[in-house]
Design a protein around this motif. Structure first.
Motif, short mmCIF file in Angstrom:
data_model
loop_
_atom_site.label_atom_id
_atom_site.label_comp_id
_atom_site.label_asym_id
_atom_site.label_seq_id
_atom_site.Cartn_x
_atom_site.Cartn_y
_atom_site.Cartn_z
N SER A 197 -15.75 -16.77 42.40
CA SER A 197 -15.16 -18.08 42.60
C SER A 197 -14.75 -19.18 43.64
CB SER A 197 -14.55 -18.62 40.87
OG SER A 197 -14.56 -19.78 40.85
N SER A 198 -14.87 -20.04 43.88
CA SER A 198 -14.17 -20.80 45.17
C SER A 198 -14.14 -22.26 45.18
CB SER A 198 -15.32 -20.56 46.22
OG SER A 198 -14.73 -20.84 47.37
N LYS A 199 -13.48 -22.49 44.94
CA LYS A 199 -13.02 -23.91 44.90
C LYS A 199 -13.03 -24.08 46.38
CE LYS A 199 -10.17 -27.56 42.33
NZ LYS A 199 -8.94 -27.85 42.48
N THR A 200 -12.69 -23.99 47.06
CA THR A 200 -12.56 -25.07 48.64
C THR A 200 -12.77 -23.89 49.38
OG1 THR A 200 -10.47 -23.99 48.75
CG2 THR A 200 -10.68 -26.66 47.81
N GLY A 201 -13.37 -23.18 48.87
CA GLY A 201 -14.75 -22.32 50.38
C GLY A 201 -13.76 -20.64 50.84
N ASN A 202 -12.61 -20.84 51.04
CA ASN A 202 -12.27 -19.49 51.14
C ASN A 202 -12.39 -18.56 50.44
OD1 ASN A 202 -10.33 -21.50 52.76
ND2 ASN A 202 -8.81 -21.43 50.75
N THR A 203 -12.29 -18.49 49.25
CA THR A 203 -13.07 -17.14 48.62
C THR A 203 -14.33 -16.65 48.29
OG1 THR A 203 -11.38 -17.57 46.54
CG2 THR A 203 -13.03 -15.82 46.43
N GLU A 204 -14.72 -18.52 49.01
CA GLU A 204 -16.88 -17.34 49.41
C GLU A 204 -16.89 -17.80 50.73
OE1 GLU A 204 -18.48 -21.80 49.47
OE2 GLU A 204 -20.58 -20.65 49.92
N GLN A 239 -9.08 -11.81 46.20
CA GLN A 239 -8.24 -12.74 45.43
C GLN A 239 -8.26 -13.54 46.95
OE1 GLN A 239 -4.64 -11.76 43.36
NE2 GLN A 239 -4.17 -11.37 44.92
N THR A 240 -8.45 -14.47 46.75
CA THR A 240 -7.43 -15.36 48.10
C THR A 240 -6.36 -16.29 46.53
OG1 THR A 240 -9.21 -17.74 48.05
CG2 THR A 240 -9.51 -15.55 49.20
N LEU A 241 -5.84 -16.42 47.96
CA LEU A 241 -4.46 -17.26 47.58
C LEU A 241 -3.56 -17.99 48.44
CD1 LEU A 241 -1.52 -14.91 46.26
CD2 LEU A 241 -2.96 -14.25 47.84
N GLY A 278 -5.56 -17.87 51.55
CA GLY A 278 -6.33 -18.75 52.14
C GLY A 278 -5.59 -19.81 52.34
N ALA A 279 -5.84 -21.13 52.95
CA ALA A 279 -5.16 -22.40 52.45
C ALA A 279 -5.79 -22.91 51.24
CB ALA A 279 -6.32 -23.09 54.13
N ILE A 280 -4.40 -23.87 51.44
CA ILE A 280 -4.57 -24.71 50.04
C ILE A 280 -4.79 -26.00 50.23
CG2 ILE A 280 -2.41 -25.79 48.50
CD1 ILE A 280 -0.46 -23.61 49.31
C1 LIG Z 1 -4.49 -26.00 41.66
C2 LIG Z 1 -4.21 -24.90 42.69
C3 LIG Z 1 -2.80 -24.08 42.07
C4 LIG Z 1 -3.03 -22.81 42.42
N1 LIG Z 1 -1.85 -21.83 42.52
C5 LIG Z 1 -1.74 -20.18 43.10
C6 LIG Z 1 -0.65 -19.60 42.24
O1 LIG Z 1 -0.49 -19.78 41.53
N2 LIG Z 1 -0.24 -19.10 43.75
C7 LIG Z 1 -1.06 -19.06 45.45
O2 LIG Z 1 -0.92 -17.97 45.98
N3 LIG Z 1 -1.64 -19.83 45.59
C8 LIG Z 1 -2.17 -20.64 44.32
N4 LIG Z 1 -2.96 -21.91 44.84
C9 LIG Z 1 -3.76 -21.58 46.13
C10 LIG Z 1 -5.37 -21.05 45.68
O3 LIG Z 1 -5.27 -19.73 45.59
C11 LIG Z 1 -5.87 -21.21 47.55
O4 LIG Z 1 -5.62 -22.08 48.29
C12 LIG Z 1 -7.35 -20.24 47.30
O5 LIG Z 1 -7.31 -19.40 49.03
C13 LIG Z 1 -7.85 -21.47 47.51
O6 LIG Z 1 -9.23 -20.60 47.34
P1 LIG Z 1 -10.64 -21.30 47.56
O7 LIG Z 1 -11.29 -21.58 48.49
O8 LIG Z 1 -12.21 -19.51 46.89
O9 LIG Z 1 -10.65 -22.14 46.02
C14 LIG Z 1 -3.61 -22.50 44.02
C15 LIG Z 1 -4.49 -23.48 44.64
C16 LIG Z 1 -4.62 -24.87 43.07
C17 LIG Z 1 -5.50 -26.28 43.16
#
Ligand SMILES: Cc1cc2nc3c(=O)[nH]c(=O)nc-3n(C[C@H](O)[C@H](O)[C@H](O)COP(=O)(O)O)c2cc1C
Length: 174
Positions: free
Chosen positions: A9-16, A78-80, A114-116
């Protein structure tokens, strides 16, 4: 029947990106699926379940998917935005485990930075002083440090991880 199914599951591509690295390295032994298009999980021995961390939890789509699993071996990844193995990173992995039924067995975990999403940073930059997500020197540094991840080294580490996992799997579970 293939050995591994990688669900992400990936919103912005990091996990993908991490999921695709797993897929590239595991090759013919695995299939790859986005969380909304998961094939029948019974056809696979191990499910790799990857999510982005949302407020210390797996994102909603992955929460729902994890709850559908029963009697499966699961690797959580996970990515975070926080450091991969910070206290927050570790507790987020543990939180994901809570969505699995007791018949499932977690056989591996991997955490990657992962980048926010810049849109989220923009919102947080406007938050008033005192708000838990208001910008501070510390949080701004954290967001900047995260901005280049997952980088080549992270993806290489992910590739090495699944390579080692496969060796372990063939030895103990096959
Ligand atoms: C609504 C939202 C909530 C998030 N909450 C956290 C969090 O609690 N802790 C954290 O370390 N990162 C948090 N993040 C950052 C994401 O987990 C991180 O950017 C992740 O790599 C996104 O992955 P994706 O590109 O696969 O969507 C959050 C991002 C969003 C958009």
């Amino acid at each position: 029947m293939k050995d591994f199914l990688i669900v992400y599951s990936s919103k912005t591509g990091n996990t993908e990106k991490v999921a695709k690295k797993f897929y590239e390295v595991a090759g013919e032994r695995c299939d790859l699926a986005a969380v909304k298009q998961v094939p029948a999980v019974d056809d696979y021995k191990v499910i790799f379940a990857g999510y982005w961390v949302d407020k210390g939890e797996p994102d909603k789509d992955m929460q729902e998917f994890l709850q559908t699993l029963d009697n499966k071996k699961v690797v959580l990844f996970q990515t975070l935005g926080a450091e991969a193995y910070s206290e927050h990173g570790i507790s987020s992995l543990a939180n994901a485990g809570r969505y699995l039924s007791t018949g499932c067995k977690v056989v591996g975990t991997l955490s990657i930075r992962g980048a926010i999403d810049p849109k989220l940073i923009e919102t947080m930059m406007k938050m008033p002083e005192g708000h838990p997500h208001a910008p501070t020197e510390e949080s701004k540094k954290r967001w900047k440090d995260a901005s280049t991840h997952p980088d080549e080294a992270d993806l290489q580490a992910a590739g090495e991880y699944i390579q080692k996992f496969i060796t372990f799997y063939d030895r103990f579970y096959k």
